[in-house]
Design a protein around this motif. Structure first.
Motif, short mmCIF file in Angstrom:
data_model
loop_
_atom_site.label_atom_id
_atom_site.label_comp_id
_atom_site.label_asym_id
_atom_site.label_seq_id
_atom_site.Cartn_x
_atom_site.Cartn_y
_atom_site.Cartn_z
N PRO A 149 0.95 -1.22 -0.09
CA PRO A 149 -0.03 -0.01 0.02
C PRO A 149 0.99 1.35 0.10
O PRO A 149 1.88 1.24 0.57
N ASP A 150 0.39 2.51 -0.61
CA ASP A 150 1.10 3.73 -0.73
C ASP A 150 -0.17 4.54 -0.86
O ASP A 150 -0.46 4.99 -1.81
N TRP A 151 0.00 5.59 0.31
CA TRP A 151 -1.16 6.42 0.28
C TRP A 151 -0.61 7.63 0.06
O TRP A 151 -1.33 8.90 0.17
N GLY A 152 0.79 7.90 -0.35
CA GLY A 152 1.44 9.20 -0.74
C GLY A 152 1.50 10.10 0.49
O GLY A 152 1.32 9.76 1.64
N PRO A 153 1.26 11.28 0.35
CA PRO A 153 1.25 12.41 1.23
C PRO A 153 0.09 12.40 2.19
O PRO A 153 0.28 13.02 3.35
N VAL A 154 -1.07 11.57 1.69
CA VAL A 154 -2.30 11.74 2.72
C VAL A 154 -1.58 11.13 4.24
O VAL A 154 -2.17 11.50 5.24
N ALA A 155 -0.88 10.02 3.99
CA ALA A 155 -0.44 9.40 5.35
C ALA A 155 1.08 9.36 5.65
O ALA A 155 1.38 8.44 6.41
N ASP A 156 1.64 10.62 5.23
CA ASP A 156 3.12 10.92 5.66
C ASP A 156 3.18 11.13 6.85
O ASP A 156 4.09 10.46 7.58
N THR A 157 2.48 11.65 7.72
CA THR A 157 2.41 12.24 9.09
C THR A 157 1.59 11.63 9.96
O THR A 157 1.53 12.17 11.18
N ARG A 158 0.71 10.47 9.60
CA ARG A 158 -0.40 10.09 10.42
C ARG A 158 -0.34 8.64 9.82
O ARG A 158 -0.06 8.06 8.69
N ALA A 159 -0.77 7.69 10.88
CA ALA A 159 -1.55 6.41 10.65
C ALA A 159 -2.56 6.52 9.21
O ALA A 159 -3.47 7.54 9.30
N VAL A 160 -2.78 5.44 8.78
CA VAL A 160 -3.76 5.30 7.68
C VAL A 160 -5.11 5.30 8.30
O VAL A 160 -6.02 6.09 7.81
N ASN A 204 7.13 2.47 12.56
CA ASN A 204 8.09 2.75 13.63
C ASN A 204 8.16 4.35 13.56
O ASN A 204 8.26 4.83 14.77
N HIS A 205 8.35 4.94 12.45
CA HIS A 205 8.55 6.43 12.34
C HIS A 205 7.40 7.20 12.93
O HIS A 205 7.44 8.33 13.13
N LEU A 206 6.25 6.70 12.86
CA LEU A 206 5.06 7.33 13.47
C LEU A 206 4.75 6.89 14.93
O LEU A 206 3.71 7.58 15.55
N ILE A 207 5.66 5.98 15.74
CA ILE A 207 5.05 5.88 17.22
C ILE A 207 4.94 6.77 18.00
O ILE A 207 4.17 7.18 18.74
N ALA A 208 6.14 7.74 18.04
CA ALA A 208 5.95 9.05 18.70
C ALA A 208 4.89 9.96 18.68
O ALA A 208 4.30 10.48 19.47
N ARG A 209 4.76 10.25 17.50
CA ARG A 209 3.60 11.29 16.84
C ARG A 209 2.32 10.75 17.36
O ARG A 209 1.45 11.39 17.66
N LEU A 229 5.03 23.28 17.18
CA LEU A 229 5.45 21.83 17.08
C LEU A 229 6.12 21.32 18.36
O LEU A 229 7.16 21.91 18.83
N THR A 230 5.77 19.94 18.40
CA THR A 230 6.65 19.24 19.43
C THR A 230 7.77 18.84 18.96
O THR A 230 8.20 18.61 17.80
N GLU A 231 8.54 18.18 19.79
CA GLU A 231 9.64 17.37 19.41
C GLU A 231 9.42 16.25 18.47
O GLU A 231 10.29 16.13 17.62
N ALA A 232 8.24 15.58 18.98
CA ALA A 232 7.93 14.45 17.99
C ALA A 232 7.37 14.86 16.55
O ALA A 232 7.57 14.17 15.70
N ASP A 233 6.91 15.96 16.44
CA ASP A 233 6.61 16.69 15.09
C ASP A 233 7.73 16.83 14.17
O ASP A 233 7.76 16.46 13.23
N VAL A 234 8.59 17.58 14.95
CA VAL A 234 9.70 18.17 14.30
C VAL A 234 10.69 16.62 13.91
O VAL A 234 11.17 16.77 12.60
N GLU A 235 10.85 15.83 14.83
CA GLU A 235 11.60 14.61 14.37
C GLU A 235 10.80 13.91 13.45
O GLU A 235 11.52 13.37 12.24
N LEU A 236 9.50 13.60 13.16
CA LEU A 236 9.03 13.07 12.18
C LEU A 236 9.21 13.84 10.81
O LEU A 236 9.54 13.00 9.80
#
Length: 423
Positions: free
Chosen positions: A21-32, A61-66, A403-410
């Motif tokens: 699956p690839d939802w492109g930018p829609v799910a870059d910063t959030r879970a599907v 993994n890259h979305l865990i903190a966010r 922005l939180t630290e989690a936001d910036v790191e993501l």
């Protein structure tokens, strides 16, 4: 049997070749499952339909903190022993009750090999989530059709169904549930025209100005907490206006439009999802599109959603990818979080704009734009990360957020990935 729900994002799981699956930018910063796929996000829809509670979430993994920052339930934690869990794929946008699976069984798409849902004991669930594949002792029940969305334009293809499901259920709950309210149109404001007023629900804190038309003949209209509908606006159902959002003066909000929280929207808008915290505060057409959080469309930004040939639209999720058939006659723009467009930007049919890009060219930009692109008449250049973060902080502070630290790191991870992909 009472089972708690566990919703997972399977983008890092084992997939058949060419079926990932690839939802492109829609799910870059959030879970599907956190993507708005109707009036609600998929997770909100699942929680409304499943009364036994949410045991946890599982994300890449890259979305865990966010995700932990945004949720109160366990995220990517091993299930507690002794539980039976209903594990549901967050890409199942429109889950149906017509499928029944028992303990130790899983519903699997035959064409993709992806797990749609599985009823698992804690130990089985832990193995599945960590390994990305079902344990050998789980019975797989094949489904010949497609249930899971693989591409972002499929979300728009399902929008009329999700809106037709979400809005009546939301109105019924608002009128009969805890803190019930009939949601009637205020009779103290002169000049409001309502067609099928019983199909309209207005939160008591919402504000509707004179000369507004609420046309619910084609479907329900739900105006949420603290929403504002300015004078001269026309809303055609099905439509959802989220908490704290404003529909500005003389807007035309056409059917199947879902505006998430704290947005400003005007112009001609139809069959479009605003994730939330986005602005389209000026005239211009926007149709059959998805708009990410913190996006801002400059005055006169207009998109095409139909080819002159009336043919099937081809789209490309990122510049390095192949063009794909979408199966759709109508497809506007897929716009990621933090995207900015300059005045009079023209977006061609099926345009995909990656997260964090800035569009300021007098000619129409490419139909596939990578994340963190800086586009002017001089050309396409990378958007420096430090500059991007400075701008993002200013934008969020205008809504009393930061922005939180989690936001910036993501965002840093996404920027590094784009740099590596384009080098």
């Amino acid at each position: 049997m009472s089972m708690k729900l566990l919703v997972f994002d399977d983008r890092d799981f084992v997939h058949l070749p060419d079926q990932a699956p690839d939802w492109g930018p829609v799910a870059d910063t959030r879970a599907v499952f956190s993507v708005r796929t109707g009036a609600l996000t998929t997770l909100e829809r699942l929680q409304r339909e499943w009364p036994h509670g949410l045991a946890g979430l599982w994300v890449p993994n890259h979305l865990i903190a966010r995700t932990r920052q945004a949720c109160t339930v366990p995220v990517n934690e091993a299930p507690e022993p002794g539980q039976t869990l209903l594990c549901i794929n967050g890409r199942w946008v429109f889950p149906g009750s017509q499928f029944e699976i028992g303990p130790g069984q899983a519903l699997v798409e035959q064409s993709t090999g992806a797990v749609v849902a599985a009823c698992l004991e804690s130990e089985q669930a832990g193995f599945f989530l960590e390994d990305g594949a079902l344990p050998a002792d789980v019975e797989q029940i094949g489904y010949a059709g497609r249930l899971l969305a693989r591409r972002p334009w499929e979300l728009l293809g399902l929008l009329s169904q999700t809106m037709a499901t979400d809005l009546p259920a939301m109105i019924e709950q608002s009128r009969s549930g805890e803190d019930a309210c009939d949601g009637s149109i205020p009779d103290t404001v002169p000049g409001i025209t309502a067609l099928e007023p019983d199909n309209v629900w207005v939160h008591p804190s919402a504000r509707i100005y004179p000369s507004v038309v609420l046309d619910a003949e084609g479907g329900p209209i739900y105006i949420d907490d603290r929403a504002i509908i300015r004078p001269g606006s026309i809303l055609c159902g099905p439509a959802y206006i989220g908490p704290g959002s404003t529909v500005l003066d003389r807007s035309l909000i056409k059917a199947n439009t879902s505006i998430g929280p704290v947005c400003k929207v005007t112009g001609e808008v139809g069959s479009t999802i605003f994730q939330g915290y986005a602005n389209k505060a000026h005239d211009g057409h926007l149709g059959d599109s998805y708009i990410g959080a913190w996006a801002n469309l400059g005055a006169g930004t207009t998109n095409s959603n139909l080819l002159n040939t009336y043919g099937e639209i081809m789209a490309r999720l990122r510049p390095q990818a192949h063009r794909e058939r979408t199966g759709m006659m109508y497809l506007g723009s897929i716009i990621g979080d933090h995207v900015k467009t300059a005045i009079n930007t023209r977006l061609m049919t099926g345009t995909v704009i990656g997260t964090g890009s800035m569009i300021a060219s007098t000619a129409a930009p490419p139909t596939s734009i990578g994340a963190f692109s800086w586009i002017t008449d001089v050309g396409i250049h990378p958007y420096r990360f430090e500059k991007f973060i400075d701008v993002a902080r200013v934008v969020l502070r205008r809504r009393n957020l930061d922005l939180t630290e989690a936001d910036v790191e993501l965002l840093r991870i996404l920027h590094q990935r784009e740099t590596a992909a384009s080098s």
